[in-house]
Design a protein around this motif. Structure first.
Motif, PDB file in Angstrom:
ATOM      1  N   VAL A  14       9.265  -5.982   7.930  1.00  0.00           N
ATOM      2  CA  VAL A  14       8.555  -6.601   6.821  1.00  0.00           C
ATOM      3  C   VAL A  14       7.081  -6.760   7.166  1.00  0.00           C
ATOM      4  CG1 VAL A  14       8.419  -8.645   5.341  1.00  0.00           C
ATOM      5  CG2 VAL A  14      10.641  -7.862   6.173  1.00  0.00           C
ATOM      6  N   GLY A  15       6.225  -6.447   6.206  1.00  0.00           N
ATOM      7  CA  GLY A  15       4.799  -6.667   6.378  1.00  0.00           C
ATOM      8  C   GLY A  15       4.018  -5.374   6.550  1.00  0.00           C
ATOM      9  N   THR A  16       2.726  -5.492   6.308  1.00  0.00           N
ATOM     10  CA  THR A  16       1.851  -4.330   6.319  1.00  0.00           C
ATOM     11  C   THR A  16       1.747  -3.688   7.695  1.00  0.00           C
ATOM     12  OG1 THR A  16       0.588  -5.302   4.509  1.00  0.00           O
ATOM     13  CG2 THR A  16      -0.460  -3.522   5.743  1.00  0.00           C
ATOM     14  N   LYS A  17       1.444  -4.487   8.712  1.00  0.00           N
ATOM     15  CA  LYS A  17       1.258  -3.918  10.059  1.00  0.00           C
ATOM     16  C   LYS A  17       2.519  -3.234  10.569  1.00  0.00           C
ATOM     17  CE  LYS A  17      -2.312  -7.115  11.596  1.00  0.00           C
ATOM     18  NZ  LYS A  17      -2.671  -8.165  12.552  1.00  0.00           N
ATOM     19  N   GLN A  18       3.665  -3.889  10.394  1.00  0.00           N
ATOM     20  CA  GLN A  18       4.915  -3.307  10.882  1.00  0.00           C
ATOM     21  C   GLN A  18       5.296  -2.059  10.088  1.00  0.00           C
ATOM     22  OE1 GLN A  18       8.212  -5.873  11.946  1.00  0.00           O
ATOM     23  NE2 GLN A  18       6.843  -7.643  11.850  1.00  0.00           N
ATOM     24  N   THR A  19       5.051  -2.089   8.782  1.00  0.00           N
ATOM     25  CA  THR A  19       5.362  -0.924   7.954  1.00  0.00           C
ATOM     26  C   THR A  19       4.512   0.271   8.367  1.00  0.00           C
ATOM     27  OG1 THR A  19       6.044  -2.294   6.082  1.00  0.00           O
ATOM     28  CG2 THR A  19       5.386  -0.026   5.595  1.00  0.00           C
ATOM     29  N   ILE A  20       3.211   0.049   8.516  1.00  0.00           N
ATOM     30  CA  ILE A  20       2.320   1.133   8.939  1.00  0.00           C
ATOM     31  C   ILE A  20       2.766   1.701  10.281  1.00  0.00           C
ATOM     32  CG2 ILE A  20      -0.031   1.649   9.750  1.00  0.00           C
ATOM     33  CD1 ILE A  20      -1.027  -0.253   7.528  1.00  0.00           C
ATOM     34  N   ARG A  44      -3.583   2.693   1.664  1.00  0.00           N
ATOM     35  CA  ARG A  44      -3.467   3.333   2.984  1.00  0.00           C
ATOM     36  C   ARG A  44      -2.013   3.706   3.273  1.00  0.00           C
ATOM     37  NH1 ARG A  44      -4.349   0.751   8.962  1.00  0.00           N
ATOM     38  NH2 ARG A  44      -3.793   2.634  10.087  1.00  0.00           N
ATOM     39  N   VAL A  45      -1.112   2.807   2.942  1.00  0.00           N
ATOM     40  CA  VAL A  45       0.301   3.055   3.207  1.00  0.00           C
ATOM     41  C   VAL A  45       0.830   4.166   2.307  1.00  0.00           C
ATOM     42  CG1 VAL A  45       2.597   2.025   3.210  1.00  0.00           C
ATOM     43  CG2 VAL A  45       0.658   0.722   4.030  1.00  0.00           C
ATOM     44  N   VAL A  46       0.424   4.176   1.045  1.00  0.00           N
ATOM     45  CA  VAL A  46       0.851   5.230   0.120  1.00  0.00           C
ATOM     46  C   VAL A  46       0.418   6.597   0.649  1.00  0.00           C
ATOM     47  CG1 VAL A  46       0.510   6.186  -2.188  1.00  0.00           C
ATOM     48  CG2 VAL A  46       0.941   3.738  -1.908  1.00  0.00           C
ATOM     49  N   THR A  47      -0.830   6.712   1.061  1.00  0.00           N
ATOM     50  CA  THR A  47      -1.338   7.974   1.603  1.00  0.00           C
ATOM     51  C   THR A  47      -0.574   8.385   2.856  1.00  0.00           C
ATOM     52  OG1 THR A  47      -3.538   7.509   0.720  1.00  0.00           O
ATOM     53  CG2 THR A  47      -3.406   9.148   2.476  1.00  0.00           C
ATOM     54  N   LEU A  48      -0.341   7.422   3.735  1.00  0.00           N
ATOM     55  CA  LEU A  48       0.378   7.690   4.973  1.00  0.00           C
ATOM     56  C   LEU A  48       1.808   8.154   4.687  1.00  0.00           C
ATOM     57  CD1 LEU A  48       0.085   7.557   8.057  1.00  0.00           C
ATOM     58  CD2 LEU A  48       0.799   5.164   7.940  1.00  0.00           C
ATOM     59  N   CYS A  49       2.479   7.496   3.744  1.00  0.00           N
ATOM     60  CA  CYS A  49       3.846   7.882   3.381  1.00  0.00           C
ATOM     61  C   CYS A  49       3.879   9.284   2.782  1.00  0.00           C
ATOM     62  CB  CYS A  49       4.439   6.880   2.393  1.00  0.00           C
ATOM     63  SG  CYS A  49       4.878   5.297   3.122  1.00  0.00           S
ATOM     64  N   GLU A  50       2.917   9.596   1.943  1.00  0.00           N
ATOM     65  CA  GLU A  50       2.852  10.933   1.350  1.00  0.00           C
ATOM     66  C   GLU A  50       2.653  11.992   2.425  1.00  0.00           C
ATOM     67  OE1 GLU A  50      -0.259  10.429  -1.532  1.00  0.00           O
ATOM     68  OE2 GLU A  50       1.099   9.584  -3.027  1.00  0.00           O
ATOM     69  N   ASP A  51       1.794  11.705   3.395  1.00  0.00           N
ATOM     70  CA  ASP A  51       1.542  12.654   4.485  1.00  0.00           C
ATOM     71  C   ASP A  51       2.779  12.862   5.357  1.00  0.00           C
ATOM     72  OD1 ASP A  51      -1.059  12.930   3.608  1.00  0.00           O
ATOM     73  OD2 ASP A  51      -1.917  11.625   5.163  1.00  0.00           O
ATOM     74  N   LYS A  52       3.554  11.796   5.559  1.00  0.00           N
ATOM     75  CA  LYS A  52       4.720  11.850   6.442  1.00  0.00           C
ATOM     76  C   LYS A  52       6.017  12.169   5.699  1.00  0.00           C
ATOM     77  CE  LYS A  52       2.691  10.364  10.313  1.00  0.00           C
ATOM     78  NZ  LYS A  52       2.791  10.962  11.636  1.00  0.00           N
ATOM     79  N   GLY A  53       5.956  12.254   4.373  1.00  0.00           N
ATOM     80  CA  GLY A  53       7.149  12.565   3.594  1.00  0.00           C
ATOM     81  C   GLY A  53       8.127  11.409   3.480  1.00  0.00           C
TER      82      GLY A  53
END
Length: 83
Positions: A14-20, A44-53
């Motif tokens: 849970v949380g931004t840091k742990q999710t990233i 930032r997380v949306v972009t990262l998720c898109e890059d990582k699938g």
């Protein structure tokens, strides 16, 4: 969220840091993001998720996402991780 107990039964962070961190390490299989969370944080997380699938699921409020995770405070995002 339709199944509020569902996330409590999953292996989550849970949380931004742990999710990233989980997405960067390739351990996240799905990320839940609250639609009312600050877009500066979530973009930032949306972009990262898109890059990582990594699959992204949007939840209406931070309060509901926190409740679904079994915590008494809101959560901007949650990662479901591999066991």
């Amino acid at each position: 969220m339709s199944n509020e107990k569902g996330l409590q039964e999953e292996n989550i962070r849970v949380g931004t840091k742990q999710t990233i961190r989980m997405v960067e390490l390739g351990q996240a299989v799905e990320v839940y993001i609250a639609q009312d969370a600050d877009s500066i944080i979530t973009s930032r997380v949306v972009t990262l998720c898109e890059d990582k699938g990594v699959k992204i699921t949007y939840v209406d409020t931070m309060k509901n996402l926190g409740k679904a995770c079994g915590i008494d405070v809101g959560a901007a995002m949650v990662a479901i991780v591999n066991d």
